[in-house]
Design an enzyme around this catalytic site. Structure first.
Site, short mmCIF file in Angstrom:
data_model
loop_
_atom_site.label_atom_id
_atom_site.label_comp_id
_atom_site.label_asym_id
_atom_site.label_seq_id
_atom_site.Cartn_x
_atom_site.Cartn_y
_atom_site.Cartn_z
N PRO B 107 0.94 -1.44 -0.09
CA PRO B 107 0.02 -0.03 0.13
C PRO B 107 1.00 1.28 -0.11
O PRO B 107 1.65 1.45 0.79
CB PRO B 107 -0.78 -0.13 1.30
CG PRO B 107 -0.52 -1.59 1.77
CD PRO B 107 0.65 -2.04 1.11
N SER B 108 0.78 2.13 -0.77
CA SER B 108 1.48 3.37 -1.21
C SER B 108 1.35 4.23 0.16
O SER B 108 2.31 5.19 0.30
CB SER B 108 1.25 3.87 -2.44
OG SER B 108 0.09 4.52 -2.59
N ASN B 109 0.32 4.36 0.69
CA ASN B 109 0.22 5.22 1.86
C ASN B 109 0.05 4.50 3.21
O ASN B 109 -0.52 4.91 4.31
CB ASN B 109 -1.17 6.03 1.60
CG ASN B 109 -1.25 6.95 0.42
OD1 ASN B 109 -0.48 7.62 0.12
ND2 ASN B 109 -2.13 6.45 -0.70
N CYS B 110 0.82 3.56 3.43
CA CYS B 110 1.01 2.78 4.39
C CYS B 110 2.07 3.49 5.18
O CYS B 110 3.42 3.44 4.81
CB CYS B 110 1.31 1.53 4.15
SG CYS B 110 1.44 0.42 5.35
N LEU B 111 2.04 4.14 6.38
CA LEU B 111 2.93 5.05 7.00
C LEU B 111 3.65 4.22 8.33
O LEU B 111 2.78 3.50 8.80
CB LEU B 111 2.39 6.21 7.34
CG LEU B 111 1.85 6.83 5.94
CD1 LEU B 111 0.88 8.03 6.41
CD2 LEU B 111 2.84 7.48 5.12
#
Lengths: 119, 111, 99
Positions: B107-111
């Site tokens: 997931p690209s917005n997995c922070l």
């Protein structure tokens, strides 16, 4: 209290990065549970056209991503009625449910948000 | 880059263990990926993995945690679409780990 | 609740200025910077369009960008420097840069 954000997307989807960047901003904001809305303005309304085939120009399908906005917490989706009319786009030709706003409603919309980003 | 060996096939994965080719995914591959994470997949895991694959097919992206919870609640009901249940199944990082086991990109917005 | 709109693209190249004027309310401000200051060119369509902004909406232009292009500003335009820009950003409720 999280600050609310209005993202105004005004670029067409398949040339340049602006449409993708606008979407990435709201997807990231969704991960933080920010109250968010998105307004499609000017050429941005072309992002809403149904049945586009970005694979023909080797692009990822932004319009499929847009369908996930509500799951990402972007509950309010708007488009400028003026921009649709100027471009001959009918509301029933759109692939995403958005609320159309007239000029007076556009002005009022901005005032409801703490931050506005126009891309 | 490293690789998995599944039923005589070689499957490349990136340095974090995500599949390089999403089309390489199969349930056998998922089992091997899970084993590397010290997890044994049971019915409740599979339900979420298949759900994630449907999410990806529909939206062309991997969900962050909140959208994953919302989508799971929508599709499988609130008993399963909550952070407690998903955290328990996927070692506290459901968006990242479940995406990995389902063969999705990170997931690209997995922070 | 007022917005300071910031334009920096030439008004002859696209629709940012026109759309901005549609969105503006009487309490908003419009700041022209970079090539957007070409909207001050007398006799041009963008110059005429600027006068259609809501009555009461303030108009600003970055002085260095105006001078660099040998333009001049009418009485209804406040020419500003960067410190004043920062001050304005604080006076308005939000800043909307038309990127």
């Amino acid at each position: 209290m999280a600050r609310s954000l209005l993202l105004i997307a005004r670029q067409a989807p398949w040339s340049g990065l602006a449409a993708r960047e606008a979407l990435d901003i709201v997807l990231a904001g969704g991960a933080f549970d920010l109250p968010m809305a998105m307004l499609f303005l000017d050429d941005g309304v072309f992002q809403l056209a149904a049945a586009q085939q970005p694979a023909a120009v080797q692009q990822k399908d932004l319009t499929a991503n847009l369908q996930a906005l509500q799951l990402f917490g972007v509950e309010e989706l708007y488009a400028a009625g003026r921009s649709l009319r100027e471009r001959g786009l009918a509301e029933d030709a759109l692939g995403l449910p958005v609320r159309l706003l007239d000029d007076a409603e556009l002005t009022a919309l901005l005032d409801r948000f703490d931050e506005v980003i126009t891309l | 880059m490293s690789e998995l060996h599944v039923d005589g096939r070689t499957v490349p994965v990136d340095e974090e263990g995500f599949l390089v080719e999403l089309s390489d995914w199969s349930e056998a591959v998922a089992c091997v990926l899970a084993e590397r994470e010290g997890l044994v997949l049971e019915a409740e895991h599979w339900e979420v993995l298949h759900l994630l694959r449907r999410f990806y097919a529909e939206f062309q992206l991997s969900p962050a945690t909140r959208p994953l919870i919302r989508y799971t609640a929508q599709q499988l009901g609130p008993d399963k679409g909550n952070s407690l249940h998903l955290n328990r199944l996927f070692k506290g990082t459901p968006a990242k780990l479940a995406a990995k086991l389902a063969g999705l990109p990170k997931p690209s917005n997995c922070l | 609740m007022a917005t300071l709109h910031v334009l920096s693209h030439s008004p002859f190249a696209d629709s940012r200025l026109d759309s901005c004027l549609v969105l503006m309310s009487v309490r908003d401000g419009l700041l022209l910077s970079g090539d957007a200051v070409y909207a001050l060119q007398p006799g041009s369509a963008p110059h005429a369009a600027l006068r259609t902004r809501p009555a009461g909406a303030r108009l600003y232009a970055l002085e260095e960008d105006v001078r660099a292009r040998a333009l001049s500003a009418g009485d209804d335009v406040e020419l500003i420097d960067y410190p004043r820009f920062v001050e304005l950003a604080g006076e308005f409720d939000r800043v909307n840069s038309w990127l």
